[in-house]
Design an enzyme around this catalytic site. Structure first.
Site, PDB file in Angstrom:
ATOM      1  N   ASN A 132      -3.470   6.824  29.214  1.00  0.00           N
ATOM      2  CA  ASN A 132      -3.290   6.452  27.806  1.00  0.00           C
ATOM      3  C   ASN A 132      -4.411   7.000  26.922  1.00  0.00           C
ATOM      4  OD1 ASN A 132      -5.465   4.832  28.404  1.00  0.00           O
ATOM      5  ND2 ASN A 132      -4.493   2.886  27.867  1.00  0.00           N
ATOM      6  N   GLU A 139      -9.826   1.281  25.088  1.00  0.00           N
ATOM      7  CA  GLU A 139      -8.381   1.484  25.060  1.00  0.00           C
ATOM      8  C   GLU A 139      -7.963   2.001  23.682  1.00  0.00           C
ATOM      9  OE1 GLU A 139      -6.989   1.412  27.803  1.00  0.00           O
ATOM     10  OE2 GLU A 139      -7.249  -0.415  28.963  1.00  0.00           O
TER      11      GLU A 139
END
Ligand code: PGA
Length: 238
Positions: A132, A139
């Site tokens: 990702n 993140e």
């Protein structure tokens, strides 16, 4: 500045990354290394161990700062990053225990960043990349000025990690990670990626404009990044 090198396979990628680290340590035995976990750097660590065993490399004056650690599992849990580092590097080389550091929820993230700074700053930060686009556990959405802190893991990361745990309710949902700003303060950064499952993240990180949606794209703003890829991970680059 970003330099890219594409290797035919994981072995040659790992060997080149290790040679870069070995050169750094020979140039400055007091090197501060930022270390990553995950499957990607295992080959690099294996090469450092091999060179140490042959008497060609000492890490006795090297200081290490790991990127991240899970929150909610003990340090001696088989999946903790403390145990990972023991198994894949620390048990086999001569870095003194007092020179190995991990971010820890017992201390504030600010203390970790200060400790890195007071030790002289990271000479080289080793990074993998998540499918990702994450680096460390920054993140998608993580601010580019973020410092070391506790974060919630993305659902996709939790799913990626589930294979390492016996039960899904054991899989950590939080981690403590160097921030993006912490990582960007390193003098040099080495990002390694192998395998087709990283190709889209690599292309998004280095061929699109920097965006918090792809944390690794922050590296475009750094002055010294070397991206080492195998052909599969480079597959989406034009
Ligand atoms: P991997 O993880 O090395 O296990 O692919 C990299 C990462 O998620 O940063």
């Amino acid at each position: 500045m970003i330099k890219y090198t594409v290797f035919p396979d994981y072995f040659s990628l790992s060997k080149a990354a290790a040679e870069r680290i070995i050169r750094q340590i020979k140039h400055n035995p007091l090197t501060l290394l930022g270390l990553a976990t995950g499957s990607t750097p295992i080959g690099l660590y294996a090469r450092l161990i091999d060179q140490h065993r042959r008497g060609k490399l000492s890490l006795s004056r090297v200081t290490t700062f790991n990127l991240d650690e899970y929150v909610g599992i003990p340090k001696d849990h088989p999946q903790s990053y403390h145990v990972f580092m023991q198994k894949h590097l620390f048990d086999h080389v001569d870095i003194p225990p007092a020179r190995r550091h991990f971010p820890d929820t017992d201390k504030s993230g600010t203390q970790y960043d200060l400790q890195i700074m007071r030790s002289g700053g990271l000479d080289v930060q080793i990074l993998g990349i998540g499918a990702n686009g994450h680096i460390g556990f920054n993140e998608p959405g993580a601010a580019f000025d973020s410092k070391t802190r506790v974060v919630e893991l993305a659902e996709s990361t939790i799913r990626d990690n589930a294979r390492f745990f016996d039960h899904s309710d054991e899989v950590p949902r939080q981690a403590i990670t160097m921030g993006i700003a912490t990582i960007l303060q390193a003098r040099h950064i080495i990002l390694m990626a192998n395998g087709a499952n990283k190709a889209a993240a690599v292309a998004a990180a280095f061929q699109e404009r920097p965006s918090v949606n792809v944390p690794a794209s922050c590296l475009q703003t750094h002055h010294s990044v070397h991206v080492l890829l195998d052909t599969a991970a480079a597959g989406d680059l034009s």
